[in-house]
Design a protein around this motif. Structure first.
Motif, short mmCIF file in Angstrom:
data_model
loop_
_atom_site.label_atom_id
_atom_site.label_comp_id
_atom_site.label_asym_id
_atom_site.label_seq_id
_atom_site.Cartn_x
_atom_site.Cartn_y
_atom_site.Cartn_z
N ALA A 1 -25.75 46.20 128.67
CA ALA A 1 -25.62 46.47 127.24
C ALA A 1 -25.51 47.97 126.97
CB ALA A 1 -26.81 45.88 126.48
N ASN A 2 -26.19 48.78 127.79
CA ASN A 2 -26.16 50.23 127.60
C ASN A 2 -25.22 50.95 128.57
OD1 ASN A 2 -28.03 50.01 125.54
ND2 ASN A 2 -29.80 50.43 126.84
N ASP A 3 -24.49 50.20 129.37
CA ASP A 3 -23.52 50.78 130.31
C ASP A 3 -22.28 51.19 129.51
OD1 ASP A 3 -21.28 51.00 132.11
OD2 ASP A 3 -22.35 49.80 133.59
N GLU A 4 -21.89 52.47 129.59
CA GLU A 4 -20.79 52.95 128.75
C GLU A 4 -19.46 52.28 129.06
OE1 GLU A 4 -19.06 56.81 129.27
OE2 GLU A 4 -20.05 57.11 131.22
N PHE A 5 -19.31 51.75 130.28
CA PHE A 5 -18.03 51.14 130.65
C PHE A 5 -18.00 49.63 130.41
CE2 PHE A 5 -18.27 54.96 133.46
CZ PHE A 5 -17.26 55.67 132.83
N SER A 6 -19.08 49.06 129.89
CA SER A 6 -19.07 47.64 129.54
C SER A 6 -19.56 47.41 128.11
CB SER A 6 -19.92 46.83 130.51
OG SER A 6 -21.27 47.27 130.49
N ILE B 1 -13.44 44.64 125.51
CA ILE B 1 -13.06 44.96 124.13
C ILE B 1 -14.11 45.84 123.46
CG2 ILE B 1 -11.60 42.94 123.83
CD1 ILE B 1 -13.85 41.57 122.34
N ASN B 2 -15.38 45.73 123.88
CA ASN B 2 -16.42 46.56 123.27
C ASN B 2 -16.21 48.05 123.55
OD1 ASN B 2 -17.54 44.18 122.43
ND2 ASN B 2 -19.47 44.41 123.53
N THR B 3 -15.41 48.38 124.55
CA THR B 3 -15.23 49.78 124.94
C THR B 3 -13.92 50.38 124.46
OG1 THR B 3 -14.12 49.32 127.07
CG2 THR B 3 -16.53 49.27 127.05
N LEU B 4 -13.08 49.61 123.80
CA LEU B 4 -11.78 50.14 123.38
C LEU B 4 -11.93 51.36 122.47
CD1 LEU B 4 -9.68 46.93 122.68
CD2 LEU B 4 -9.25 48.64 124.45
N SER C 1 -13.33 45.66 118.17
CA SER C 1 -14.04 46.56 119.08
C SER C 1 -15.27 47.15 118.40
CB SER C 1 -13.11 47.68 119.54
OG SER C 1 -13.77 48.55 120.44
N ALA C 2 -15.17 47.42 117.09
CA ALA C 2 -16.33 47.93 116.36
C ALA C 2 -17.37 46.84 116.12
CB ALA C 2 -15.88 48.53 115.03
N GLU C 3 -16.90 45.62 115.83
CA GLU C 3 -17.83 44.49 115.64
C GLU C 3 -18.52 44.13 116.94
OE1 GLU C 3 -15.80 41.07 114.18
OE2 GLU C 3 -15.44 41.91 112.18
N ARG C 4 -17.78 44.20 118.04
CA ARG C 4 -18.20 43.82 119.39
C ARG C 4 -18.27 42.30 119.53
NH1 ARG C 4 -21.50 48.00 122.36
NH2 ARG C 4 -21.06 49.94 121.28
N GLN C 5 -17.91 41.84 120.71
CA GLN C 5 -18.23 40.46 121.03
C GLN C 5 -19.74 40.37 121.25
OE1 GLN C 5 -19.42 39.35 124.12
NE2 GLN C 5 -19.11 41.18 125.37
N ALA C 6 -20.29 39.16 121.23
CA ALA C 6 -21.74 39.02 121.10
C ALA C 6 -22.53 39.28 122.38
CB ALA C 6 -22.07 37.63 120.57
N GLY C 7 -21.93 39.05 123.56
CA GLY C 7 -22.68 39.10 124.80
C GLY C 7 -23.37 40.44 125.04
N ARG C 8 -24.70 40.43 125.09
CA ARG C 8 -25.45 41.68 125.24
C ARG C 8 -26.79 41.46 125.93
NH1 ARG C 8 -29.41 41.86 121.24
NH2 ARG C 8 -29.12 40.50 119.43
#
Length: 459
Positions: free
Chosen positions: A373-378, A265-268, A285-292
């Motif tokens: 966290a910095n991977d564009e696809f996750s 969802i972070n990448t939508l 998607s803008a808020e992001r789920q917390a896992g980082r």
């Protein structure tokens, strides 16, 4: 620029995507699966020689028979499991409170660890007595969904040492600081583990694939009959009454009757949708789920306890460490922390300094990891909803929008954030697409001969 047509296009080659592709491909639909990376697996990655001579899991790893969807796949494909020794049989437990280290025999602290962990999730049974139906008790869910894990810890009448222990363990499991993760996420794990902390530790960190997560992702992909395209990131998804038009970043145009979005969802927000996604999907998607957080593999040398785990509060860059492999002259450790963007797994000096804060000086031989966290696809690690997000967004995230359907471990009813949840959601999305395609006269009878001529082209 080509213009190829399919019955279904699946976007995302993690476990949710390959499962949806298999479900639809085996029903005779012509399926293409598009994956932005040069490999399948999504936020799982069993990498050969991640440390010299050792293939390791850089992402999601653990499975359990309390996770019914993944265990069904383990049975289907005849895969074997092994154990993480730092979870299955630790000898020592190292803890930190007030900046002071304490190392004790694990048997002396096991009961107190379980007790304080259970206090954080007290009341879970009243909310999730049927844990694969998260909205069964909406009023009870809404009440606890307001709280973070840290809110619950702060409310407990326990010692500071116990609060630091709960904060460290739940922070490691939450892959983020405890004040960012909803206590609902912790309660769901506990409920799915039959309301038993010992079982939960086993379910989330003990058993892993003998031949890596890759063994399962490839088995499902091989069974899918889909055309699989790697290194094919998607730029836009445009739908109308006639179908869906998918445009890759390279400008290739693909047409389909339906699309499954199987991305985190972070990448939508990195994909343009026409028409736009619902307000809720765009907001979360803008808020992001917390896992980082971070996951770092460390080869250490020396006469260490065999095996051990260490935990510290979530203000440490590395705050949870367990033994994975034991050698005559040292160990391989798995280390987790709450802030992946600022943790450099390749920086042995940084890793040594952080490990030293919770276990004393260690001789570091090699370190490795992947910055999820910095991977564009996750753009993050496993899914852990923030306070309020479960009630506000989970149902909406699962809802199809026209011809576009959604899958992913982030939006599972059960093991949210796990391989099991990804498979659960892939099965659901496949069923929903099949139902829609059957409702249109042109797809009432999928042509299996066509589908079988479009087997995957690469993995």
């Amino acid at each position: 620029m080509s213009n190829k047509s399919y019955d279904v296009i699946v976007i995302g080659g993690g476990f949710a995507g390959v499962t949806a592709a298999r479900e639809l491909g085996r029903q005779g639909y012509k399926v293409a699966l598009l994956e932005g990376r040069d490999r399948l697996g999504g936020r799982t990655w069993y990498k050969d020689d991640a440390l010299p001579g050792y293939s390791l899991e850089l992402g999601g790893t653990w499975v359990h028979w309390f996770q019914p969807h993944v265990y069904s796949e383990i049975t289907r494909y005849g895969l074997q499991l092994v154990e993480t020794v730092g979870v299955s049989g630790p000898e020592l437990a190292a803890t930190v409170t007030g900046g002071k280290q304490s190392i004790r025999k694990y048997d002396e602290v096991a009961d107190s660890i379980n007790a304080v962990m259970e206090k954080v999730v007290a009341g879970a049974r009243e909310v999730f007595d049927r844990p694969f139906e998260p909205f069964l008790h909406p009023e009870a869910l809404a009440e606890v969904d307001k709280l973070s894990i840290q809110d619950r810890i702060d409310s407990l009448d326990i010692s500071q040492e116990e609060k630091d222990l709960a904060n460290g363990l739940w922070g490691a499991m939450g892959s983020a600081p405890c004040n960012e993760v909803g206590v609902v996420a912790a309660m769901r794990w506990y409920a799915l583990s039959d309301f038993n902390i010992g079982t939960m530790f086993d379910a989330v960190g003990r058993y892993k694939f003998k031949d890596g997560t890759r063994s399962l992702i490839e088995a499902i992909a091989d069974d899918s009959l889909a055309e699989i395209r790697l290194s094919t990131p998607v730029a836009s998804v445009e739908q109308n009454d006639e179908g869906v038009r998918v445009v890759t970043r390279d400008g290739e145009v693909l047409q389909a009757s339906g699309v499954v979005m199987a991305v985190p969802i972070n990448t939508l927000g990195s994909i343009k949708f026409t028409p736009e996604l619902s307000p809720g999907k765009r907001t979360v998607s803008a808020e992001r789920q917390a896992g980082r957080g971070s996951k770092v593999w460390v080869r250490v040398r020396g006469n260490l306890p065999k095996p051990f785990f260490a935990v510290a509060p979530d203000n440490h860059l590395i705050n949870y460490v367990v033994t994975d492999k034991i050698f005559d002259d040292g160990q391989i450790l798995i280390a987790f922390g709450p802030d992946g963007a600022n943790t450099d797994a390749s920086n042995a000096g940084m890793v040594r300094e952080e490990l030293g804060k919770i276990f004393g000086d260690l001789e570091i031989v090699e370190t490795t990891g992947h910055n999820w966290a910095n991977d564009e696809f996750s753009q993050g690690t496993w899914s852990m909803f923030r306070p309020g997000q479960t009630v506000a967004y989970l149902s909406e995230l699962q809802q199809a929008e026209g011809r576009v359907f959604f899958a992913g471990s982030d939006i599972a009813n059960g093991w949210n954030g796990f391989i099991d949840g990804a498979i659960e959601s892939g099965i659901r999305a496949g069923r929903e697409v099949h139902t829609q395609l059957l409702s249109t006269s042109s797809h009432s009878a999928p042509a299996s001969d066509t589908a079988h001529s479009h087997r995957k082209t690469s993995i």
